[in-house]
Design an enzyme around this catalytic site. Structure first.
Site, PDB file in Angstrom:
ATOM      1  N   CYS A 122       0.800  -1.234   0.000  1.00  0.00           N
ATOM      2  CA  CYS A 122       0.000   0.000   0.000  1.00  0.00           C
ATOM      3  C   CYS A 122       0.829   1.279   0.000  1.00  0.00           C
ATOM      4  O   CYS A 122       0.393   2.303  -0.537  1.00  0.00           O
ATOM      5  CB  CYS A 122      -1.004   0.005   1.150  1.00  0.00           C
ATOM      6  SG  CYS A 122      -0.287  -0.294   2.765  1.00  0.00           S
ATOM      7  N   LYS A 199      -5.890  -8.741  11.277  1.00  0.00           N
ATOM      8  CA  LYS A 199      -5.792  -7.290  11.063  1.00  0.00           C
ATOM      9  C   LYS A 199      -7.166  -6.783  10.657  1.00  0.00           C
ATOM     10  O   LYS A 199      -7.719  -7.194   9.631  1.00  0.00           O
ATOM     11  CB  LYS A 199      -4.760  -6.990   9.983  1.00  0.00           C
ATOM     12  CG  LYS A 199      -4.586  -5.485   9.748  1.00  0.00           C
ATOM     13  CD  LYS A 199      -3.504  -5.216   8.727  1.00  0.00           C
ATOM     14  CE  LYS A 199      -3.352  -3.729   8.472  1.00  0.00           C
ATOM     15  NZ  LYS A 199      -2.326  -3.457   7.449  1.00  0.00           N
ATOM     16  N   ARG A 209      -1.693   6.496   7.868  1.00  0.00           N
ATOM     17  CA  ARG A 209      -1.796   6.700   6.417  1.00  0.00           C
ATOM     18  C   ARG A 209      -1.165   8.015   5.997  1.00  0.00           C
ATOM     19  O   ARG A 209      -0.688   8.151   4.874  1.00  0.00           O
ATOM     20  CB  ARG A 209      -3.249   6.574   5.971  1.00  0.00           C
ATOM     21  CG  ARG A 209      -3.652   5.117   6.109  1.00  0.00           C
ATOM     22  CD  ARG A 209      -5.060   4.811   5.717  1.00  0.00           C
ATOM     23  NE  ARG A 209      -5.297   3.405   6.046  1.00  0.00           N
ATOM     24  CZ  ARG A 209      -6.474   2.823   6.031  1.00  0.00           C
ATOM     25  NH1 ARG A 209      -7.549   3.527   5.688  1.00  0.00           N
ATOM     26  NH2 ARG A 209      -6.588   1.561   6.343  1.00  0.00           N
ATOM     27  N   ARG A 221     -10.647  -0.910   2.426  1.00  0.00           N
ATOM     28  CA  ARG A 221      -9.937  -2.189   2.537  1.00  0.00           C
ATOM     29  C   ARG A 221     -10.806  -3.298   3.100  1.00  0.00           C
ATOM     30  O   ARG A 221     -10.304  -4.304   3.582  1.00  0.00           O
ATOM     31  CB  ARG A 221      -8.682  -1.985   3.381  1.00  0.00           C
ATOM     32  CG  ARG A 221      -7.720  -1.006   2.715  1.00  0.00           C
ATOM     33  CD  ARG A 221      -6.389  -0.926   3.430  1.00  0.00           C
ATOM     34  NE  ARG A 221      -5.462  -0.152   2.621  1.00  0.00           N
ATOM     35  CZ  ARG A 221      -4.692   0.832   3.075  1.00  0.00           C
ATOM     36  NH1 ARG A 221      -4.716   1.138   4.343  1.00  0.00           N
ATOM     37  NH2 ARG A 221      -3.902   1.490   2.264  1.00  0.00           N
ATOM     38  N   LYS A 252      -4.104  -6.677  15.302  1.00  0.00           N
ATOM     39  CA  LYS A 252      -3.992  -5.244  15.042  1.00  0.00           C
ATOM     40  C   LYS A 252      -5.363  -4.679  14.700  1.00  0.00           C
ATOM     41  O   LYS A 252      -6.044  -5.268  13.854  1.00  0.00           O
ATOM     42  CB  LYS A 252      -3.022  -5.021  13.877  1.00  0.00           C
ATOM     43  CG  LYS A 252      -2.823  -3.560  13.510  1.00  0.00           C
ATOM     44  CD  LYS A 252      -1.890  -3.426  12.319  1.00  0.00           C
ATOM     45  CE  LYS A 252      -1.670  -1.947  11.993  1.00  0.00           C
ATOM     46  NZ  LYS A 252      -0.862  -1.715  10.808  1.00  0.00           N
ATOM     47  N   TYR A 317       4.312   3.109  19.315  1.00  0.00           N
ATOM     48  CA  TYR A 317       5.026   4.375  19.104  1.00  0.00           C
ATOM     49  C   TYR A 317       5.447   4.987  20.436  1.00  0.00           C
ATOM     50  O   TYR A 317       6.247   5.902  20.473  1.00  0.00           O
ATOM     51  CB  TYR A 317       4.131   5.343  18.314  1.00  0.00           C
ATOM     52  CG  TYR A 317       3.716   4.768  16.982  1.00  0.00           C
ATOM     53  CD1 TYR A 317       4.595   4.772  15.899  1.00  0.00           C
ATOM     54  CD2 TYR A 317       2.463   4.174  16.803  1.00  0.00           C
ATOM     55  CE1 TYR A 317       4.237   4.220  14.682  1.00  0.00           C
ATOM     56  CE2 TYR A 317       2.097   3.613  15.584  1.00  0.00           C
ATOM     57  CZ  TYR A 317       2.986   3.638  14.534  1.00  0.00           C
ATOM     58  OH  TYR A 317       2.634   3.076  13.338  1.00  0.00           O
TER      59      TYR A 317
HETATM   60 ZN   LIG Z   1      -1.055  -2.357   3.323  1.00  0.00          ZN
END
Ligand SMILES: [Zn+2]
Length: 329
Positions: A122, A199, A209, A221, A252, A317
């Site tokens: 992606c 996911k 993104r 998606r 996820k 993160y």
């Molecule tokens: Zn992807």
């Protein structure tokens, strides 16, 4: 017999007692720090919706990796941004790609760090989907079998650059088997696969993104990522990925799916990871900046909850901050 014989407060009276009976001991030993590799050198651009997180060229990635290793964090996962996007995401498998160069640079720096690479298309496709669109397919449906061949090529290029673990995140059927076969056929049978097995099609990926410049240009998606309402299907996805050769599996996002983490942990005997994603991070950061929450306490509580649910590894993160805070505890 209960009260007054039983008084659970007895074991909460002091930090010494609380620490002694604590069931979940959060440690940086399970943290994975996500990083975004971009082309060029000397580049370090902060992502506006993810304060503290940057798009960086390989040289800058190495600098931050040194800091990450110094904090006792054992692993990083790298995402890549291409020079140029095209219909088939051809730069995903380029030996000169930002991820491949970053992996190579980390290896050359001889850092004590496991290097995981995200494998997907992606970030590399002009349409922003995780696979390729079959020619003439007006509905824009992602072609499964053509995509997994390209994903396997990308994974192989990461292994050649020196990745310890490759992590397919595309949610195509059969991609773990295709990657395993490709790696084995090229003498990389010791490179492990961490599969994004469950996911979900989540709104919590929004800030990512921007970071990876990977928003789909049309559609969404939902035809490959999982429906947030499904739990049993997650177990089936995990089972299939394990049959195909996944070594570690991942759920996820993390926080809205702690029930899935727990169910997967209980059902399967393999290492389980969870991804504390960009939207979860951005919400904490935004609230903390407004003075609405105590960032340190909230972050450590969130990470503890993910570990308590059953995740042995947490991609987050917050890894650097949390490692610092845990050291100071
Ligand atoms: Zn992807």
């Amino acid at each position: 017999m209960s009260f007054p014989t039983h008084r659970p407060r007895r074991l909460r009276r002091s930090e010494a007692l609380r620490g002694f009976v604590r069931e979940t001991r959060l440690s940086p030993a399970g943290f994975v720090y996500p990083m975004f590799a971009c082309p060029g050198s000397g580049v370090r651009t902060e992502i506006s919706s993810m304060p503290g997180i940057h798009q960086q060229s390989p040289d800058k990635i190495v600098e931050e990796c040194r800091e990450v290793a110094g904090l006792g964090i054992p692993a990083v996962i790298l995402f890549g941004l291409p020079e140029r996007k095209d219909e088939t995401g051809s730069e995903a498998a380029s030996p000169a790609g930002a991820v491949q160069r970053a992996v190579d640079a980390i290896r050359k720096a001889k850092l004590d760090l496991l290097v995981i690479t995200d494998v997907c298309l992606c970030e590399y496709t002009s349409h922003g989907h995780c696979g390729v669109i079959a020619k003439g397919n007006a509905s824009g449906e992602v072609a499964n079998d053509a995509s997994i061949a390209l994903l396997a090529e990308a994974a192989l290029s990461h292994a050649r650059a020196g990745a310890d673990i490759v992590a397919p995140s595309d949610m195509m059927d059969g991609r773990v088997a295709a990657i395993r076969a490709k790696l084995d056929a090229n003498n990389f049978s010791d490179v492990a696969i961490l599969s994004y097995a469950a996911k979900y099609c989540s709104a919590f990926y929004g800030p990512f993104r921007e970071a990876a410049q990977s928003a789909p240009q049309f559609g969404d998606r939902r035809s490959y990522q999982m429906d947030p309402a499904n739990a049993r299907e997650a177990l089936r996805e995990v089972e299939l990925d394990l049959e195909e050769g996944a070594d570690i599996i991942m759920v996820k996002p993390a926080l809205p799916y702690l029930d899935i983490v727990q169910r997967v942990r209980e059902r399967f005997e393999v290492p389980v990871a969870a991804y504390n994603v960009s939207g979860e991070y951005a919400m904490v950061k935004a609230a903390a900046r407004n003075g609405w929450i105590d960032e340190k306490r909230v972050v450590l509580e969130i990470l503890t909850s993910i570990q308590r649910a059953g995740a042995g590894m947490i991609l987050t993160y917050h890894a650097k901050d949390a490692a610092r805070w845990l050291k100071a505890c």
